[in-house]
Design a protein around this motif. Sequence first.
Motif, PDB file in Angstrom:
ATOM      1  N   ARG A 267       0.853  -1.189   0.000  1.00 19.44           N
ATOM      2  CA  ARG A 267       0.000   0.000   0.000  1.00 19.44           C
ATOM      3  C   ARG A 267       0.888   1.237   0.000  1.00 19.44           C
ATOM      4  O   ARG A 267       1.760   1.402   0.840  1.00 19.44           O
ATOM      5  CB  ARG A 267      -0.904  -0.019   1.230  1.00 19.44           C
ATOM      6  N   CYS A 268       0.635   2.115  -0.976  1.00 22.93           N
ATOM      7  CA  CYS A 268       1.465   3.300  -1.148  1.00 22.93           C
ATOM      8  C   CYS A 268       1.082   4.373  -0.118  1.00 22.93           C
ATOM      9  O   CYS A 268      -0.096   4.659   0.077  1.00 22.93           O
ATOM     10  CB  CYS A 268       1.287   3.833  -2.561  1.00 22.93           C
ATOM     11  N   ALA A 269       2.081   4.964   0.493  1.00 25.10           N
ATOM     12  CA  ALA A 269       1.839   5.993   1.513  1.00 25.10           C
ATOM     13  C   ALA A 269       1.420   7.319   0.882  1.00 25.10           C
ATOM     14  O   ALA A 269       0.812   8.159   1.528  1.00 25.10           O
ATOM     15  CB  ALA A 269       3.097   6.190   2.340  1.00 25.10           C
ATOM     16  N   HIS A 270       1.738   7.516  -0.389  1.00 26.88           N
ATOM     17  CA  HIS A 270       1.432   8.787  -1.048  1.00 26.88           C
ATOM     18  C   HIS A 270       0.018   8.803  -1.630  1.00 26.88           C
ATOM     19  O   HIS A 270      -0.768   9.701  -1.360  1.00 26.88           O
ATOM     20  CB  HIS A 270       2.432   9.054  -2.175  1.00 26.88           C
ATOM     21  N   CYS A 271      -0.312   7.799  -2.442  1.00 27.51           N
ATOM     22  CA  CYS A 271      -1.609   7.814  -3.119  1.00 27.51           C
ATOM     23  C   CYS A 271      -2.610   6.859  -2.495  1.00 27.51           C
ATOM     24  O   CYS A 271      -3.752   6.793  -2.935  1.00 27.51           O
ATOM     25  CB  CYS A 271      -1.422   7.526  -4.606  1.00 27.51           C
ATOM     26  N   GLN A 272      -2.186   6.130  -1.452  1.00 27.80           N
ATOM     27  CA  GLN A 272      -3.068   5.193  -0.730  1.00 27.80           C
ATOM     28  C   GLN A 272      -3.599   4.074  -1.609  1.00 27.80           C
ATOM     29  O   GLN A 272      -4.588   3.445  -1.258  1.00 27.80           O
ATOM     30  CB  GLN A 272      -4.249   5.940  -0.075  1.00 27.80           C
TER      31      GLN A 272
ATOM     32  N   THR B  62      10.150   3.470  -6.641  1.00 29.57           N
ATOM     33  CA  THR B  62       9.025   4.351  -6.949  1.00 29.57           C
ATOM     34  C   THR B  62       7.719   3.588  -7.064  1.00 29.57           C
ATOM     35  O   THR B  62       7.682   2.449  -7.526  1.00 29.57           O
ATOM     36  CB  THR B  62       9.261   5.112  -8.271  1.00 29.57           C
ATOM     37  N   CYS B  63       6.633   4.256  -6.676  1.00 31.00           N
ATOM     38  CA  CYS B  63       5.277   3.710  -6.772  1.00 31.00           C
ATOM     39  C   CYS B  63       4.881   3.676  -8.248  1.00 31.00           C
ATOM     40  O   CYS B  63       5.140   4.634  -8.979  1.00 31.00           O
ATOM     41  CB  CYS B  63       4.330   4.602  -5.981  1.00 31.00           C
ATOM     42  N   SER B  64       4.232   2.591  -8.698  1.00 25.96           N
ATOM     43  CA  SER B  64       3.857   2.510 -10.115  1.00 25.96           C
ATOM     44  C   SER B  64       2.671   3.402 -10.450  1.00 25.96           C
ATOM     45  O   SER B  64       2.373   3.630 -11.613  1.00 25.96           O
ATOM     46  CB  SER B  64       3.583   1.068 -10.530  1.00 25.96           C
ATOM     47  N   HIS B  65       1.974   3.950  -9.456  1.00 30.14           N
ATOM     48  CA  HIS B  65       0.847   4.848  -9.720  1.00 30.14           C
ATOM     49  C   HIS B  65       1.261   6.318  -9.679  1.00 30.14           C
ATOM     50  O   HIS B  65       1.006   7.066 -10.606  1.00 30.14           O
ATOM     51  CB  HIS B  65      -0.275   4.627  -8.703  1.00 30.14           C
ATOM     52  N   CYS B  66       1.887   6.747  -8.569  1.00 31.75           N
ATOM     53  CA  CYS B  66       2.155   8.165  -8.397  1.00 31.75           C
ATOM     54  C   CYS B  66       3.625   8.539  -8.553  1.00 31.75           C
ATOM     55  O   CYS B  66       3.978   9.713  -8.446  1.00 31.75           O
ATOM     56  CB  CYS B  66       1.627   8.633  -7.042  1.00 31.75           C
ATOM     57  N   GLU B  67       4.489   7.550  -8.782  1.00 36.91           N
ATOM     58  CA  GLU B  67       5.922   7.801  -9.048  1.00 36.91           C
ATOM     59  C   GLU B  67       6.686   8.414  -7.880  1.00 36.91           C
ATOM     60  O   GLU B  67       7.775   8.938  -8.060  1.00 36.91           O
ATOM     61  CB  GLU B  67       6.113   8.699 -10.285  1.00 36.91           C
TER      62      GLU B  67
HETATM   63 ZN   LIG Z   1       1.613   5.883  -4.976  1.00 35.32          ZN
END
Ligand SMILES: [Zn+2]
Length: 129
Positions: free
Chosen positions: A11-16, A36-41
Amino acid sequence: MSAATIGILGRCAHCQRTLLLEPWQLNAIAINEPFTCSHCENTLQLNDPKQIRRFKSLDSLALLRASTLVMVCTALLVALVMEWVGMLSVMEQLNFSLLAIFVYFAVVRFARHRQHITLTLEAAKAHVD
Ligand SMILES: [Zn+2]
């Protein structure tokens, strides 16, 4: 990384958002590097010691499954040979084989249950040496 680490979520801390971790992301987690997160980079890192320990134990789970499979195959062969040489009756051999197969599926179930984890990924801190 082995096949044991396929299907792990984070679970990404930036985009949840929950992301299915790619092999290179799992490698980064394994060596404690930010990725890096694959959704929000944004950069992420696994910091929770408890989750890190659980992540590292996945390889031993794969080993457990593999060694159980070898053990069960050996047990089935031994039971079969014992039946051939007359040390076991057909019924005993059948019971023994069923028991061995049951143990194998119990271990596989346990391993699959333990493997199902969602890692809580935190924002990566600035790298300090
Ligand atoms: Zn993210």
